[in-house]
Structures are given as C-alpha cells and as structure tokens.
Design a protein around this motif. Structure first.
Motif, PDB file in Angstrom:
ATOM      1  N   ARG A  91       0.822  -1.209   0.000  1.00  0.00           N
ATOM      2  CA  ARG A  91       0.000   0.000   0.000  1.00  0.00           C
ATOM      3  C   ARG A  91       0.864   1.272   0.000  1.00  0.00           C
ATOM      4  NH1 ARG A  91      -3.656  -1.879  -2.129  1.00  0.00           N
ATOM      5  NH2 ARG A  91      -5.645  -2.573  -1.231  1.00  0.00           N
ATOM      6  N   LEU A  92       2.005   1.235   0.650  1.00  0.00           N
ATOM      7  CA  LEU A  92       2.859   2.416   0.710  1.00  0.00           C
ATOM      8  C   LEU A  92       3.357   2.835  -0.669  1.00  0.00           C
ATOM      9  CD1 LEU A  92       4.930   1.741   3.960  1.00  0.00           C
ATOM     10  CD2 LEU A  92       3.326   3.620   3.579  1.00  0.00           C
ATOM     11  N   LYS A  93       3.399   1.889  -1.592  1.00  0.00           N
ATOM     12  CA  LYS A  93       3.847   2.204  -2.956  1.00  0.00           C
ATOM     13  C   LYS A  93       2.890   3.164  -3.663  1.00  0.00           C
ATOM     14  CE  LYS A  93       6.281  -2.185  -3.615  1.00  0.00           C
ATOM     15  NZ  LYS A  93       6.225  -3.523  -4.272  1.00  0.00           N
ATOM     16  N   THR A  94       1.640   3.211  -3.215  1.00  0.00           N
ATOM     17  CA  THR A  94       0.660   4.104  -3.839  1.00  0.00           C
ATOM     18  C   THR A  94       0.883   5.564  -3.444  1.00  0.00           C
ATOM     19  OG1 THR A  94      -0.965   3.954  -2.041  1.00  0.00           O
ATOM     20  CG2 THR A  94      -1.068   2.255  -3.767  1.00  0.00           C
ATOM     21  N   GLU A  95       1.647   5.769  -2.355  1.00  0.00           N
ATOM     22  CA  GLU A  95       1.926   7.119  -1.839  1.00  0.00           C
ATOM     23  C   GLU A  95       0.641   7.886  -1.530  1.00  0.00           C
ATOM     24  OE1 GLU A  95       4.742   9.133  -4.351  1.00  0.00           O
ATOM     25  OE2 GLU A  95       6.352   7.723  -3.846  1.00  0.00           O
TER      26      GLU A  95
END
Length: 263
Positions: A138-142
């Motif tokens: 999820r952190l990759k979506t920023e």
C-alpha cells in the motif's frame, strides 16, 4: 478529518455507549473491533441514523470488525491477504475520496497470541508478517494510509504499568515488539508517539483486580500513519473517560485529527 479506533468488546452490549460517544466525539471514520456478531446481526440502524455508512466483516461470537464513515466508502475490502485458510474476521479496509486523491483506512484486530506455547503465538507472528506485506504494498501508492485497531502489541516499557509482569506475555514478547518495529520501519508513524513521549498513555484496563481504579493499564490500540498521513497530523486523543461508564468495554477509543478534506 477525525479517524478513530475502538475495541467495543461486543457491539450489542456496547451499542448505547457507542452511540453516546459518536455524538460526543463526532469522528468522521471509526474502526471497531470485536463486534462479536455476524454481519446481519450488526445493529446498524442507530448508527446510520447518526449519518454513518456502515460496513462490517463479522463472525459469530468472536472477533469481527466494522468501518463507520460519514463519507461514502468507495471501496470496502474484508480479509487480510496472505492466507486463504484464515477464516478469522480480523481485517477490513475502506477507501474514502478526498478533494485530492483518497485516504485508505485499514481496521484490524490483531491476534492476541496467548498462550505463547500454543499455535496461537506463531499465528500472531504470521499475521503480523502478512500485515507488513500489505503495508509495504500500500505504501507504494503514496496515498494517506491509516492502520487503526487493537494491535495486541505493547510497543515499549513506557506503554505498560508493570513491564516485568508482561515480559513473557504474547503482547510484550521481544519477537512481538520487533515485528511491530519492523512495521514502523517501513515508514509508518505511531501517531500517539508523534505528539507525546509520556508514559502512562493507556488504552486498555483489565476487568480483574481493580486494574482501572489502580490505573494498571497497557497501550495496545494504535493508529499508524503513512508519511502522507503523518504529514497531515494535527492531534491525537485517548478518550479514557469512557472506561468509567457503566458496563464498559475494557478498551477505550483513540483518535487522530488529520488535515484532510473529504470530497
């Protein structure tokens, strides 16, 4: 935007408390744990009457999580990925549109893990590993991401009245705390610790041995924020007063105020 978490320890027993607290606190999004009922049995009408959209992921007599939102939920996804055989109702993720982008809120009820010499403790650690994988993805979506719920983790000695008494408990074992730190190491911020270093910031008091009256508490209910959410952090609160109500949950609500505007 105020986002809150509360382990209500049975929604049907605590419905009046929840309604009163919702009216007083006015949160935008609420994550509930241990609703202890199937989806069809969730008492949604009094909550919807206050203007909340309700989604649940329930289970008979055990576990169960729910999301309440004053804003429309664009998505609501139950279950934590990574184990198709895990039937425990412990996780639900919701998405709310903002003026710019979206905010993702994951409501979770992490396994207790006791007794530690049974399969319950490895299950807890595996669950935490799955949560790390979810968070990493999820952190990759920023996007602003909030992990909110009863983590059943005491992060540090300052989060428990008597650390020595908990040293071999699944909530405080070194492996548990290391796994929690690994989650923070991905870039998540423990919201409460972003605003205060004070000890004695408890969210749970056992029903036994006068724990509430003696303030023998622990902090196990957390809101973890992605960088895009922590940048918008305004305030954090623990509504301790709720624990003094008649027939209370053994947990109290925790909330964050974020500088986010719903669409």
């Amino acid at each position: 935007m105020r986002i809150a978490t509360w382990n209500v320890n049975s929604i049907r027993q605590r419905l009046d408390h929840l309604v009163t607290w919702l009216q007083e606190c006015q949160p935008d999004i609420v994550c509930l744990q241990e609703i202890k009922c199937v989806d069809d049995a969730f008492p949604r009408e009094p909550i919807e009457a206050l203007g909340y959209n309700v989604v649940t992921h329930g289970q008979k007599t055990f576990n169960g999580v729910a999301l309440l939102s004053k804003h429309p939920l664009d998505e609501a996804t139950p279950r934590l990925a990574g184990d198709d055989l895990d039937e425990h109702a412990r996780f639900i993720e919701g998405v709310v549109s903002l003026k710019t982008g979206v905010v993702r809120v994951a409501c979770l009820y992490l396994p207790n893990g006791n007794p530690v010499d049974t399969e319950k403790y490895p299950y807890k650690l595996r669950w935490m590993e799955r949560l790390r994988e979810f968070t990493k993805h999820r952190l990759k979506t920023e996007e602003p991401l909030i992990l909110a719920g009863d983590f059943n983790v005491i992060p540090a000695a300052r989060d428990v009245h008597n650390p020595a008494a908990w040293i071999n408990d699944a909530l405080f074992k070194p492996e548990t705390r290391e796994s929690f730190q690994a989650l923070l190491g991905l870039g998540m911020t423990d919201a409460l610790r972003a605003v205060t270093d004070e000890s004695g910031q408890y969210t749970f008091w056992d029903y036994q041995a006068g724990a509430w009256q003696k303030n023998w508490g622990i902090r196990i209910d957390h809101l973890l924020l992605s960088p895009q959410a922590s940048d918008r952090l305004i305030d954090v609160g623990i509504d301790k007063y709720v624990r003094a109500w008649e027939k209370p949950s053994d947990h109290v609500p925790v909330w964050v105020d974020l500088d986010l505007e719903a669409a």
